[in-house]
Design an enzyme around this catalytic site. Structure first.
Site, PDB file in Angstrom:
ATOM      1  N   VAL A  15       8.217  34.842  -3.898  1.00 20.30           N
ATOM      2  CA  VAL A  15       8.692  35.769  -4.556  1.00 20.30           C
ATOM      3  C   VAL A  15       9.528  35.396  -4.082  1.00 20.30           C
ATOM      4  O   VAL A  15      11.057  34.813  -5.526  1.00 20.30           O
ATOM      5  CB  VAL A  15       8.582  36.936  -4.242  1.00 20.30           C
ATOM      6  CG1 VAL A  15       9.317  37.230  -2.388  1.00 20.30           C
ATOM      7  CG2 VAL A  15       9.431  37.582  -5.053  1.00 20.30           C
ATOM      8  N   SER A  16      10.614  34.255  -3.136  1.00 16.74           N
ATOM      9  CA  SER A  16      11.482  33.492  -3.022  1.00 16.74           C
ATOM     10  C   SER A  16      11.617  31.482  -3.682  1.00 16.74           C
ATOM     11  O   SER A  16      10.733  30.989  -2.894  1.00 16.74           O
ATOM     12  CB  SER A  16      11.564  33.347  -1.679  1.00 16.74           C
ATOM     13  OG  SER A  16      12.136  32.286  -1.348  1.00 16.74           O
TER      14      SER A  16
END
Length: 212
Positions: A15-16
Site C-alpha cells: 500500500v506504500s
C-alpha cells in the site's frame, strides 16, 4: 548467504508507494552491492498504530509535496508509480491486510515468487489503480506473477490461518523492534549491529554504512 555479504532486510507493504521505489532500487543494487537482500512483508497499519504515526498526507502541505516527490522519484528511478490527489483517499479506503497475508503465505511456501508477486501487487494498485482487497483481484495478481490457479487458491485459503496471521504480525513487530515507524524500513546488519534506514531516499547512506 555469500561469504562476507551484508544482510539487508527490507520491510515493506504494497500500500506504500515509497516501498515500491525502495524495493525496485534494492532489487537492482543486490546485483552490484555485496548484500544478501531479504524481503520482509509487514503490515503498515500495524506499525502506524503501534508507533502513533499518522499518514503523511493528512497534512495538506505535505500531501501536496508528496504528489510531486513521488512522481519525480518514479520518473528518476523509472518505476511506473502513478499518483494523483485522489489516491490518498483511495489508500485510506483500501484494506491491504488480505494482500499482505497472501504475500506472507507466498513467503512461507513459495519464496521464489515473493519478488514478482509483490511487484504485481504494486503494479495493480499503484500503476493500474485497481483494487487489491478482493479475493478475485488477489488471484488475478497471483496469476500475473506466474502462479498456477491451484496454488493461488490454496494460498488464498491460508490467509485466514493462524500461521500466516502470526507470521505477518511477528514480522511487523520485528520492524517496530528495529525502530520502524513507517515504510519502507531498511535494516542493514553491520558487525552485528542493526542500522535502520527509513524511506527510499536514504540508499546512498545505506551504501556508505555497508562500505559500498
Amino acid at each position: 548467504a555469500g561469504m562476507g555479504r551484508t544482510r539487508v532486510e527490507l520491510f515493506y507493504d504494497v500500500v506504500s508507494p515509497y516501498s515500491w521505489l525502495g524495493f525496485e532500487v534494492l532489487c537492482r543494487y543486490q546485483h552490484i552491492w555485496n548484500i544478501d537482500l531479504h524481503f520482509r512483508p509487514a503490515f503498515l497499519g500495524g506499525i502506524m498504530q503501534a508507533t502513533g504515526n499518522k499518514p503523511p498526507a493528512m497534512l495538506p502541505k505535505r500531501a501536496e509535496y508528496l504528489l510531486k516527490d513521488i512522481n519525480r522519484m518514479a520518473k528518476y528511478y523509472q518505476v511506473p508509480v502513478k499518483i494523483s490527489g485522489g489516491d490518498f483517499q483511495r489508500i485510506l479506503g483500501t484494506s491491504n491486510l488480505g494482500a499482505m497475508r497472501f504475500i506472507t503465505a507466498i513467503d512461507m511456501t513459495q519464496p521464489r515468487y515473493l519478488e514478482p508477486l509483490s511487484r504485481e501487487f504494486w503494479m495493480r494498485f499503484w500503476s493500474q489503480h485497481e483494487d487489491i482487497s478482493q479475493p478475485e483481484n488477489i488471484l488475478a495478481v497471483a496469476q500475473q506473477a506466474g502462479l498456477s490457479s491451484e496454488v493461488s487458491q490454496k494460498l488464498l485459503g491460508m490467509i485466514s490461518s493462524p500461521a500466516v496471521k502470526n507470521r505477518l504480525k511477528e514480522t511487523t513487530e520485528e520492524a517496530i523492534k528495529y525502530g520502524a515507524f513507517g515504510m519502507p524500513a531498511v535494516v542493514a546488519h553491520v558487525n552485528g549491529e542493526p542500522h535502520l534506514f527509513f524511506g527510499s531516499d536514504r540508499l546512498e547512506l545505506l551504501g556508505s554504512v555497508i562500505g559500498e
